[in-house]
Design a protein around this motif. Structure first.
Motif, mmCIF file in Angstrom:
data_model
loop_
_atom_site.group_PDB
_atom_site.id
_atom_site.type_symbol
_atom_site.label_atom_id
_atom_site.label_comp_id
_atom_site.label_asym_id
_atom_site.label_seq_id
_atom_site.Cartn_x
_atom_site.Cartn_y
_atom_site.Cartn_z
ATOM 1 N N GLN A 1 2.624 31.199 -48.626
ATOM 2 C CA GLN A 1 1.615 31.840 -47.780
ATOM 3 C C GLN A 1 2.033 31.704 -46.314
ATOM 4 N N THR A 2 3.184 32.251 -45.974
ATOM 5 C CA THR A 2 3.708 32.072 -44.616
ATOM 6 C C THR A 2 2.798 32.696 -43.565
ATOM 7 N N GLY A 3 2.145 33.816 -43.895
ATOM 8 C CA GLY A 3 1.260 34.449 -42.920
ATOM 9 C C GLY A 3 0.102 33.549 -42.540
ATOM 10 N N LYS A 4 -0.504 32.898 -43.517
ATOM 11 C CA LYS A 4 -1.622 31.997 -43.238
ATOM 12 C C LYS A 4 -1.153 30.779 -42.459
ATOM 13 N N GLU A 5 -0.005 30.226 -42.816
ATOM 14 C CA GLU A 5 0.522 29.056 -42.110
ATOM 15 C C GLU A 5 0.773 29.369 -40.647
ATOM 16 N N ASP A 6 1.308 30.555 -40.354
ATOM 17 C CA ASP A 6 1.635 30.917 -38.974
ATOM 18 C C ASP A 6 0.377 31.104 -38.131
ATOM 19 N N VAL A 7 -0.626 31.762 -38.682
ATOM 20 C CA VAL A 7 -1.871 31.992 -37.939
ATOM 21 C C VAL A 7 -2.593 30.673 -37.682
ATOM 22 N N ILE A 8 -2.642 29.800 -38.685
ATOM 23 C CA ILE A 8 -3.290 28.505 -38.513
ATOM 24 C C ILE A 8 -2.539 27.660 -37.489
ATOM 25 N N ALA A 9 -1.208 27.732 -37.490
ATOM 26 C CA ALA A 9 -0.428 26.998 -36.494
ATOM 27 C C ALA A 9 -0.764 27.472 -35.086
ATOM 28 N N ALA A 10 -1.017 28.763 -34.919
ATOM 29 C CA ALA A 10 -1.391 29.289 -33.603
ATOM 30 C C ALA A 10 -2.753 28.740 -33.165
ATOM 31 N N LEU A 11 -3.709 28.679 -34.091
ATOM 32 C CA LEU A 11 -5.019 28.120 -33.745
ATOM 33 C C LEU A 11 -4.914 26.639 -33.404
ATOM 34 N N LEU A 12 -4.146 25.895 -34.185
ATOM 35 C CA LEU A 12 -3.960 24.473 -33.901
ATOM 36 C C LEU A 12 -3.287 24.268 -32.547
ATOM 37 N N THR A 13 -2.412 25.187 -32.167
ATOM 38 C CA THR A 13 -1.784 25.108 -30.844
ATOM 39 C C THR A 13 -2.823 25.283 -29.745
ATOM 40 N N ASN A 14 -3.789 26.175 -29.962
ATOM 41 C CA ASN A 14 -4.890 26.317 -28.997
ATOM 42 C C ASN A 14 -5.686 25.024 -28.885
ATOM 43 N N PHE A 15 -5.953 24.375 -30.023
ATOM 44 C CA PHE A 15 -6.664 23.094 -29.980
ATOM 45 C C PHE A 15 -5.868 22.073 -29.168
#
Length: 331
Positions: free
Chosen positions: A222-236
């Motif tokens: 699920q690379t698409g989900k991992e990448d989007v979640i990584a972007a949100l975690l970067t915002n945090f």
């Protein structure tokens, strides 16, 4: 939650994580996938430009005070690519002739406070930045926001984007063909636009798992989900620790509580608070075929390539769909 964070933040395989968390490798895979399914809908809604709509004029004013030559510019837009393994389906669409590798592409809009205001993908590696932008109607969204705010807001991108009232780009032409003022404009704006490149580098530095080509098999993960979640975690992370632009531009990011209020004001009941990330679904300690969503098997892989029978557009759709609904679980 801890399993997902540890996996994204390291290059450890399932067996290393199994020893650390005292769980079977199959259970670690279940836990990771469960958290991806749980957090992804929240992350996708939180990484929308609408969340920041009321803040865009202020961000543009602060950026202009720091020397930006475009008074209405509130952020910078660009694309990046992640290397992937050679796919068995949609190979032509995944191949980037410019980079000479198979890849998926993402588009990010980084605001002047070093927060990711909008994040979209994955797209096939062969897709052009300008085509992605037109397909997502970002220009229409910015125009609609400008009307509602009664103040024009715009973004700055590279030469791949079409010039409009809400999307700016460098002056075109060879260095010798540009006037002195045009060359100075390009050079000055380039120093501001590099913040989006810093953001992409920050994502891969904080979450090296998403940038590891050996783990990026879009048919199986699920690379698409991992990448989007990584972007949100970067915002945090930016909210808690600040960003590069805090010192470079003097524009501070919001606190975590302020970011939560911005998301709440966007009207998303399902992601009203960041604390929603902690409501973890209970999963078994052992792998269970029934646990995985049946949608993951919707686009099962074939033993032979279908490149010869699919149109180019269909191949692009395969790349994007497999990134969210892989044909097998990740191990």
């Amino acid at each position: 939650m801890l399993v997902m964070l540890r996996r994204l933040a390291s290059l450890e395989n399932l067996y290393h994580l199994s020893a650390k968390f005292d769980r079977l490798p199959t259970a670690i895979s279940e836990l990771h996938n469960a958290m991806l399914d749980h957090v992804y809908p929240y992350a996708k809604r939180a990484l929308r430009l609408e969340v920041w709509e009321d803040e865009l004029p202020r961000l543009a004013q602060e950026l202009h005070r720091q020397g930006c030559l475009i008074p209405t510019c509130c952020g910078f837009i660009d694309g990046t690519i992640f290397k992937i393994r050679r796919p068995t389906e949609g190979e032509d669409a995944a191949y980037s002739g410019w980079k000479r590798m198979h890849a998926t592409k993402y588009r990010a809009l980084v605001l002047s406070n070093f927060m990711i205001g909008d994040y979209d993908g994955p797209h096939a590696g062969s897709a052009r930045d300008g085509n992605i932008l037109r397909r997502l109607n970002v220009e229409d969204l910015l125009r609609a926001m400008s009307i509602r705010l009664r103040s024009t807001v715009s973004v700055y991108g590279d030469a791949a984007y079409s010039l409009s009232s809400v999307i700016h780009r460098p002056h075109q032409g060879n260095r010798g063909a540009l006037s002195a003022s045009e060359a100075a404009f390009n050079e000055e704006m380039s120093s501001f636009r590099q913040t989006v490149e810093w953001m992409f580098g920050n994502i891969e530095q904080l979450w090296p798992f998403v940038g590891d080509k050996t783990r990026r098999s879009i048919i199986q993960r699920q690379t698409g989900k991992e990448d989007v979640i990584a972007a949100l975690l970067t915002n945090f992370h930016t909210c808690l620790c600040g960003g590069v632009t805090t010192d470079y531009l003097g524009i501070a990011p919001p606190t975590l509580q302020e970011y939560e209020r911005l998301i709440s004001r966007a009207g998303d009941e399902g992601c009203a608070t960041i604390c929603g990330l902690l409501h973890v679904p209970v999963v078994s300690n052992r792998a269970s075929p029934s646990f995985f969503n049946s949608n993951f098997l919707l686009f099962s892989s074939s033993s032979k390539s279908l490149n010869g029978t699919l149109t180019f557009q269909q191949q692009q759709q395969i790349i994007e769909r497999h990134s969210y609904f892989p044909a097998a679980t990740n191990h």
